[in-house]
Write a protein that holds these residues in place. Structure first.
Motif, PDB file in Angstrom:
ATOM      1  N   THR A 188      16.218  25.467  48.893  1.00 54.32           N
ATOM      2  CA  THR A 188      15.852  24.756  50.115  1.00 54.32           C
ATOM      3  C   THR A 188      15.373  23.335  49.814  1.00 54.32           C
ATOM      4  N   GLU A 189      14.545  23.205  48.800  1.00 57.62           N
ATOM      5  CA  GLU A 189      13.985  21.895  48.461  1.00 57.62           C
ATOM      6  C   GLU A 189      15.058  20.875  48.102  1.00 57.62           C
ATOM      7  N   PHE A 190      16.072  21.332  47.356  1.00 50.97           N
ATOM      8  CA  PHE A 190      17.082  20.393  46.855  1.00 50.97           C
ATOM      9  C   PHE A 190      18.402  20.469  47.636  1.00 50.97           C
ATOM     10  N   ASN A 191      18.411  21.219  48.749  1.00 49.78           N
ATOM     11  CA  ASN A 191      19.596  21.312  49.609  1.00 49.78           C
ATOM     12  C   ASN A 191      20.827  21.739  48.807  1.00 49.78           C
ATOM     13  N   MET A 192      20.688  22.868  48.115  1.00 48.08           N
ATOM     14  CA  MET A 192      21.739  23.338  47.211  1.00 48.08           C
ATOM     15  C   MET A 192      22.759  24.223  47.913  1.00 48.08           C
ATOM     16  N   THR A 193      23.993  24.099  47.467  1.00 48.16           N
ATOM     17  CA  THR A 193      25.002  25.119  47.705  1.00 48.16           C
ATOM     18  C   THR A 193      25.002  25.987  46.463  1.00 48.16           C
ATOM     19  N   MET A 194      24.635  27.257  46.594  1.00 47.08           N
ATOM     20  CA  MET A 194      24.332  28.091  45.433  1.00 47.08           C
ATOM     21  C   MET A 194      25.093  29.409  45.496  1.00 47.08           C
ATOM     22  N   ARG A 195      25.468  29.903  44.312  1.00 51.82           N
ATOM     23  CA  ARG A 195      26.112  31.213  44.216  1.00 51.82           C
ATOM     24  C   ARG A 195      25.567  31.941  42.996  1.00 51.82           C
ATOM     25  N   LEU A 196      25.152  33.191  43.191  1.00 57.94           N
ATOM     26  CA  LEU A 196      24.641  34.033  42.108  1.00 57.94           C
ATOM     27  C   LEU A 196      25.585  35.215  41.937  1.00 57.94           C
ATOM     28  N   HIS A 197      26.068  35.404  40.708  1.00 55.57           N
ATOM     29  CA  HIS A 197      27.053  36.458  40.433  1.00 55.57           C
ATOM     30  C   HIS A 197      26.528  37.414  39.381  1.00 55.57           C
ATOM     31  N   ASP A 198      26.624  38.704  39.652  1.00 54.30           N
ATOM     32  CA  ASP A 198      26.277  39.748  38.696  1.00 54.30           C
ATOM     33  C   ASP A 198      27.465  39.944  37.759  1.00 54.30           C
ATOM     34  N   ALA A 199      27.291  39.597  36.481  1.00 52.97           N
ATOM     35  CA  ALA A 199      28.392  39.643  35.526  1.00 52.97           C
ATOM     36  C   ALA A 199      28.904  41.059  35.275  1.00 52.97           C
ATOM     37  N   ALA A 200      28.133  42.073  35.625  1.00 55.17           N
ATOM     38  CA  ALA A 200      28.568  43.455  35.423  1.00 55.17           C
ATOM     39  C   ALA A 200      29.563  43.912  36.486  1.00 55.17           C
ATOM     40  N   VAL A 201      29.654  43.152  37.586  1.00 59.13           N
ATOM     41  CA  VAL A 201      30.557  43.512  38.681  1.00 59.13           C
ATOM     42  C   VAL A 201      31.900  42.818  38.471  1.00 59.13           C
ATOM     43  N   LEU A 202      32.961  43.600  38.287  1.00 57.92           N
ATOM     44  CA  LEU A 202      34.277  43.025  38.045  1.00 57.92           C
ATOM     45  C   LEU A 202      34.855  42.448  39.332  1.00 57.92           C
ATOM     46  N   PRO A 203      35.323  41.194  39.310  1.00 61.37           N
ATOM     47  CA  PRO A 203      36.004  40.636  40.473  1.00 61.37           C
ATOM     48  C   PRO A 203      37.259  41.446  40.803  1.00 61.37           C
ATOM     49  N   ARG A 204      37.559  41.567  42.082  1.00 62.64           N
ATOM     50  CA  ARG A 204      38.672  42.385  42.543  1.00 62.64           C
ATOM     51  C   ARG A 204      39.822  41.466  42.977  1.00 62.64           C
ATOM     52  N   LEU A 205      41.008  41.720  42.407  1.00 59.54           N
ATOM     53  CA  LEU A 205      42.151  40.833  42.608  1.00 59.54           C
ATOM     54  C   LEU A 205      43.285  41.534  43.348  1.00 59.54           C
ATOM     55  N   ILE A 206      43.917  40.791  44.243  1.00 59.95           N
ATOM     56  CA  ILE A 206      45.215  41.175  44.807  1.00 59.95           C
ATOM     57  C   ILE A 206      46.243  40.241  44.182  1.00 59.95           C
ATOM     58  N   ILE A 207      47.259  40.819  43.533  1.00 53.12           N
ATOM     59  CA  ILE A 207      48.327  40.019  42.935  1.00 53.12           C
ATOM     60  C   ILE A 207      49.540  40.070  43.860  1.00 53.12           C
ATOM     61  N   MET A 208      50.100  38.900  44.165  1.00 47.38           N
ATOM     62  CA  MET A 208      51.301  38.832  44.982  1.00 47.38           C
ATOM     63  C   MET A 208      52.428  38.239  44.136  1.00 47.38           C
ATOM     64  N   VAL A 209      53.611  38.864  44.237  1.00 43.92           N
ATOM     65  CA  VAL A 209      54.727  38.496  43.381  1.00 43.92           C
ATOM     66  C   VAL A 209      56.027  38.655  44.167  1.00 43.92           C
ATOM     67  N   SER A 210      57.040  37.906  43.793  1.00 41.53           N
ATOM     68  CA  SER A 210      58.366  38.089  44.389  1.00 41.53           C
ATOM     69  C   SER A 210      59.282  38.729  43.347  1.00 41.53           C
ATOM     70  N   LYS A 211      60.346  38.038  42.905  1.00 40.15           N
ATOM     71  CA  LYS A 211      61.263  38.648  41.954  1.00 40.15           C
ATOM     72  C   LYS A 211      60.872  38.409  40.501  1.00 40.15           C
ATOM     73  N   PHE A 212      60.445  37.206  40.176  1.00 38.08           N
ATOM     74  CA  PHE A 212      60.105  36.886  38.786  1.00 38.08           C
ATOM     75  C   PHE A 212      58.737  37.482  38.452  1.00 38.08           C
ATOM     76  N   ASP A 213      58.690  38.360  37.433  1.00 37.44           N
ATOM     77  CA  ASP A 213      57.468  39.128  37.180  1.00 37.44           C
ATOM     78  C   ASP A 213      56.719  38.720  35.921  1.00 37.44           C
ATOM     79  N   HIS A 214      57.123  37.641  35.239  1.00 33.23           N
ATOM     80  CA  HIS A 214      56.513  37.302  33.956  1.00 33.23           C
ATOM     81  C   HIS A 214      55.017  37.011  34.079  1.00 33.23           C
TER      82      HIS A 214
END
Length: 279
Positions: free
Chosen positions: A68-94
């Motif tokens: 609040t004092e420094f007007n921050m945009t802040m994010r706190l992340h728990d490193a033990a929690v794995l980020p969840r990904l959606i992968i989108m692909v067409s024909k080329f799968d490399h």
């Protein structure tokens, strides 16, 4: 517990001391720290990795007065929690195959919760990996409907990030805006050169001596989102356009994997149309 803290705020004296003191009061041991002061925008960007016996709620509470004092945009992340990904692909799968491998060997600490495609080509790959696969053909008549399904899938799976691993459909302006900072695309050229379709063929026609790949955040402006990672390879006049395509596959795979890793490790911070990368 192991946490990663990122924040940005107007730059002035006392910010680092205030954050460090607040964390020290909770018994934090700072393992890694990066900071960058944008002298043009007069803004400070910072990333800290630390361990502490305190809970996430306690850390948030102790940092709230500083935020609040420094007007921050802040994010706190728990490193033990794995980020969840959606992968989108067409024909080329490399690029998809490399992401699956990097997750399997734990170089990329994330969970791929589902794979979405407008083709059936990667269904067997998903089945072998034990990952749900959604085949959603896209055309001009059902594009909005399929994006609604994707929106619902993000909510249902609690996905943190969508990765376009050579997904050859353009997302709508509305969806790109809604998911700002949460979609990474791999474009098969060294942006800002050769935007749009068939960039290797564009590069071949121009007789370039370097080709490349660019991983960037998706915005409503096609292939113009903030750049996260890039790489190049040298080519010569003796190569065909198809040789350019073949040479580019490994570059695309590596660049996309590095960009996703930077993102999930909270090492990318947006600074307008640019990115701050704490690698």
């Amino acid at each position: 517990m192991h946490f990663t803290l990122t924040f940005s705020c107007p730059d002035k004296p006392g910010i680092v001391a205030a954050v460090s003191t607040a964390l020290a009061d909770k018994g934090a041991d700072i393992l890694e720290t990066h900071q960058f002061s944008d002298r043009t925008a007069h803004r400070l960007f910072m990333r800290l990795a630390f361990t502490t016996p305190a809970s996430m709620e306690d850390i948030r509470a102790c940092l709230e007065p500083v935020r609040t004092e420094f007007n921050m945009t802040m994010r706190l992340h728990d490193a033990a929690v794995l980020p969840r990904l959606i992968i989108m692909v067409s024909k080329f799968d490399h690029a998809l195959l490399n992401l699956l491998y990097q997750v399997r060997v734990n170089w990329l600490r994330a969970e791929i919760v589902t794979i979405v495609s407008n083709h059936q080509d990667s269904a067997a790959t998903a089945a072998q990996a034990g990952i749900p696969y959604y085949y959603w053909p896209v055309n001009k008549d059902n594009k909005a409907e399929q994006e609604d399904r994707l929106r619902a899938l993000v909510s249902e799976t609690k996905a943190d990030l969508i990765v376009l691993a050579r997904y050859m459909q353009v997302l709508s302006d509305a969806f790109s805006t809604e998911m700002s900072g949460r979609i990474i695309n791999i474009h098969h050229s060294f942006l800002p050169s050769f935007k749009g379709a068939r960039p290797y063929h564009q590069a071949f026609a121009r007789g370039v001596k370097l080709i490349g790949a660019t991983a960037h955040y998706v915005t409503p402006d096609l292939d113009e989102g903030p750049i996260i990672e890039q790489e190049t390879a040298r080519v010569t006049h003796s190569l065909s356009a198809e040789d350019y395509v073949a040479a580019g596959r490994s570059i695309e795979s590596q660049v996309l994997a590095r960009a996703v890793k930077l993102h999930v490790e909270q090492r990318v911070m947006l600074n307008g149309h640019r990115t701050i990368i704490f690698s």
